[in-house]
Design an enzyme around this catalytic site. Structure first.
Site, PDB file in Angstrom:
ATOM      1  N   LYS A 167       0.338  -3.950   8.805  1.00  0.00           N
ATOM      2  CA  LYS A 167       0.119  -5.068   9.720  1.00  0.00           C
ATOM      3  C   LYS A 167       1.359  -5.960   9.838  1.00  0.00           C
ATOM      4  CE  LYS A 167      -4.907  -5.148   9.106  1.00  0.00           C
ATOM      5  NZ  LYS A 167      -5.134  -4.426  10.371  1.00  0.00           N
ATOM      6  N   ALA A 187      -8.364  -4.800   4.407  1.00  0.00           N
ATOM      7  CA  ALA A 187      -9.507  -4.194   3.724  1.00  0.00           C
ATOM      8  C   ALA A 187      -9.135  -3.944   2.266  1.00  0.00           C
ATOM      9  CB  ALA A 187      -9.897  -2.892   4.413  1.00  0.00           C
ATOM     10  N   GLU A 246      -2.471   1.017  15.357  1.00  0.00           N
ATOM     11  CA  GLU A 246      -1.494   0.654  14.343  1.00  0.00           C
ATOM     12  C   GLU A 246      -0.509   1.808  14.207  1.00  0.00           C
ATOM     13  OE1 GLU A 246      -3.280  -2.478  11.365  1.00  0.00           O
ATOM     14  OE2 GLU A 246      -4.331  -0.572  11.123  1.00  0.00           O
ATOM     15  N   VAL A 271     -11.698  -8.466  -2.842  1.00  0.00           N
ATOM     16  CA  VAL A 271     -11.952  -7.451  -3.869  1.00  0.00           C
ATOM     17  C   VAL A 271     -10.645  -6.961  -4.490  1.00  0.00           C
ATOM     18  CG1 VAL A 271     -13.031  -5.203  -4.333  1.00  0.00           C
ATOM     19  CG2 VAL A 271     -14.054  -6.756  -2.663  1.00  0.00           C
ATOM     20  N   GLU A 303      -9.595  -2.137  13.440  1.00  0.00           N
ATOM     21  CA  GLU A 303      -9.799  -0.809  12.853  1.00  0.00           C
ATOM     22  C   GLU A 303     -11.069  -0.905  12.023  1.00  0.00           C
ATOM     23  OE1 GLU A 303     -10.597   1.795  10.818  1.00  0.00           O
ATOM     24  OE2 GLU A 303      -8.919   1.558   9.446  1.00  0.00           O
ATOM     25  N   CYS A 323     -11.257   5.343   5.598  1.00  0.00           N
ATOM     26  CA  CYS A 323     -12.007   5.134   6.842  1.00  0.00           C
ATOM     27  C   CYS A 323     -12.033   6.375   7.725  1.00  0.00           C
ATOM     28  CB  CYS A 323     -11.433   3.952   7.609  1.00  0.00           C
ATOM     29  SG  CYS A 323      -9.659   4.058   7.884  1.00  0.00           S
ATOM     30  N   LYS A 343     -14.640   3.975  20.774  1.00  0.00           N
ATOM     31  CA  LYS A 343     -15.989   3.423  20.634  1.00  0.00           C
ATOM     32  C   LYS A 343     -16.010   2.286  19.600  1.00  0.00           C
ATOM     33  CE  LYS A 343     -17.808   7.719  20.324  1.00  0.00           C
ATOM     34  NZ  LYS A 343     -18.786   8.832  20.337  1.00  0.00           N
TER      35      LYS A 343
END
EC number: 1.2.1.8
Length: 490
Positions: free
Chosen positions: A162, A151, A464, A180, A252, A286, A457
């Site tokens: 990761k 992201a 992670e 971005v 995620e 997040c 959900k």
């Protein structure tokens, strides 16, 4: 800063031109200047990267645990030596204040890599006795070539979160940074190579998610995809991964997290936590606790404490040590956040502060949005239901513990949740009923390497960090050994 040279792909230990012929630009959101033109990986480039990774992975997996650990530890040392240099580049690409990137982004990413470098020798199998002459033993083996799709909000940290467990387990990773904010992932690839990682074990493919990301998720040579991003994109990644070759996935996917302030809480502490849970990184986190529930009788006092703290926010030159609030990551994202703010006003929420762009003092050309606090909010409002990913706090009131638990859980998301209370029994009683994968009591936001993080959900699948993530990058092989004469029924 002058415009950087055109950025290439990083495959098999060095930079190489993309075959697609396509490029994109990465922008400094603090002032709108172009930082660099970046080459975009195409399908042939993905094929090249996979072949490279397959070659490198065989060499990497054949090394001893201690050899792999030493190489990753060298990478940790280089990251820490170049912390300031990397933080400056991260600030230019993301817009985050240097006071943040220099103390959080590279620091915490390096911590995760160091953590997994230390865990490598602990990757062990087991021995299971069955009878005197028969036993089973297991081996944890790497998956092979895996993909990471990052992201834009924590570019180098996500690349490290990761790659660290994937490499520690003996895999090779192909990483696609967000278009971005692609720059620091390329620097990380250089650092891995300098530390001694075999060529191909960490390849970086900048590109557009709908193209490069899709090629990665569809490629049969990739065994697993770890993705961080939005729910809609995550569903596509998961569908492509399953349809192509039943890849394993870690997802995620964001959240709309509740922060519950109880009536026995220290309101100064609660306000401090709410500020960090909404305005750190200009709200582009997040796990942010954007739904702040306070007892109705405490609302007015809480609002005053929030307003006093908003006054301490310092927007401006992102390299000024006193600046603690930067622009949003891009102009399209700024415009999307502003649309949510307009929607909040239209639906009847009252603006306590902010509610518009920030201007003046050198801010006019950047993607700046004022820290915004809405109050008199209700659960059905768009700003309360949907993830905004910007500096927008919504204050809601409640009357009872049972009510606030029900309302806190009334969301499709389940990434994070937190409570502020002086009652330890209540703290654990309530936390155990909240439907979220990451929970905080009387604090907010820290995610150390040892702590597995992920959502319930629609907020994700898998975790992670922590030991379980290292294991998720392995596959278990069971071997049965018979020491007596084999008896056939034929």
């Amino acid at each position: 800063m002058s415009r950087m040279a055109e950025q290439q792909l990083y495959i098999h230990g060095g930079y190489t031109s993309a075959t697609s012929g396509r490029t994109f630009e990465t922008i400094n959101p603090a002032n709108g200047n172009v930082l660099a033109t970046v080459q975009a990986a195409g399908r042939e480039d993905v094929d090249r990267a996979v072949k490279s990774a397959q070659q490198g992975q065989k060499i990497w997996a054949a090394m001893t645990a201690m050899e792999r650990s030493r190489i990753l530890r060298r990478a940790v040392d280089i990251l820490r030596e170049r912390n300031d240099e990397l933080a400056k580049l991260e600030t230019l690409d993301t817009g985050k204040a240097y006071s943040e990137t220099s103390t959080v982004d590279i620091v915490t990413g390096a911590d995760v890599l160091e953590y997994y470098a230390g865990l490598i020798p602990a990757l062990e199998g087991s021995q299971i006795p069955l009878r005197e002459t028969l036993f089973v033993y297991t081996r944890r083996e790497p998956l092979g070539v895996v993909a990471g799709i990052g992201a834009w909000n924590y570019p180098i940290q996500i690349a490290l979160w990761k790659s660290a467990p994937a490499l520690a387990a003996g895999n090779a990773m192909i990483f696609k940074p967000s278009e971005v904010t692609p720059l620091t992932a390329l620097k990380l690839a250089e650092i891995y190579s300098e530390a001694g990682l075999p060529d191909g074990v960490f390849n970086v493919l900048p590109g557009v998610g709908a193209e490069t990301g899709q090629y990665l998720t569809e490629h049969p040579g990739i065994a697993k995809v770890s993705f961080t991003g939005g729910v809609a994109s995550g569903k596509k990644v998961m569908a492509n991964s399953a349809a192509s070759s039943l890849k394993e996935v870690t997802m995620e996917l964001g959240g709309k997290s509740p922060l519950i302030v109880f009536d026995d809480a220290d309101l100064d502490l609660a306000a401090d936590i709410a500020m960090m849970a909404n305005f750190f990184s200009s709200g582009q986190v997040c796990t942010n606790g954007t739904r702040v529930f306070v007892p109705a009788k405490c609302k007015a006092a809480f609002e005053q404490k929030i307003l006093a703290r908003v006054e301490r926010i310092r927007a401006g030159d992102v390299f000024d040590p006193q600046t603690n609030f930067g622009p949003l990551v891009s102009f399209p994202h700024r415009d999307n956040v502003l649309r949510y703010i307009v929607k909040g006003k239209e639906e009847g929420a009252r603006v306590l502060c902010g509610g518009d762009v920030l201007k003046g003092d050198g801010l006019d050309n950047g993607a700046w949005v004022a820290p915004t606090v809405f109050t008199d909010c209700s659960d059905e409002m768009t700003i309360v239901r949907e993830e905004i990913f910007g500096p927008v706090m919504s204050i809601l009131t409640y009357e009872s513990e049972e009510e606030v638990i029900r309302r806190a859980n009334d969301t499709d998301y389940g990434l994070a949740a937190g409570i502020v209370t002086a009652d330890l029994n209540r703290a654990h009683r309530v936390i155990h009923q909240l439907e979220a994968g990451i929970c905080w009591i009387n604090t907010w936001g820290e995610s150390p390497a040892e702590m597995p993080v992920g959502g319930y959900k629609h907020s994700g699948i898998g975790r992670e960090n922590g030991v379980m993530t290292l294991q998720s990058y392995t596959q278990v092989k069971s071997i049965q050994v018979e020491m007596a004469k084999f008896q056939s029924i034929f």
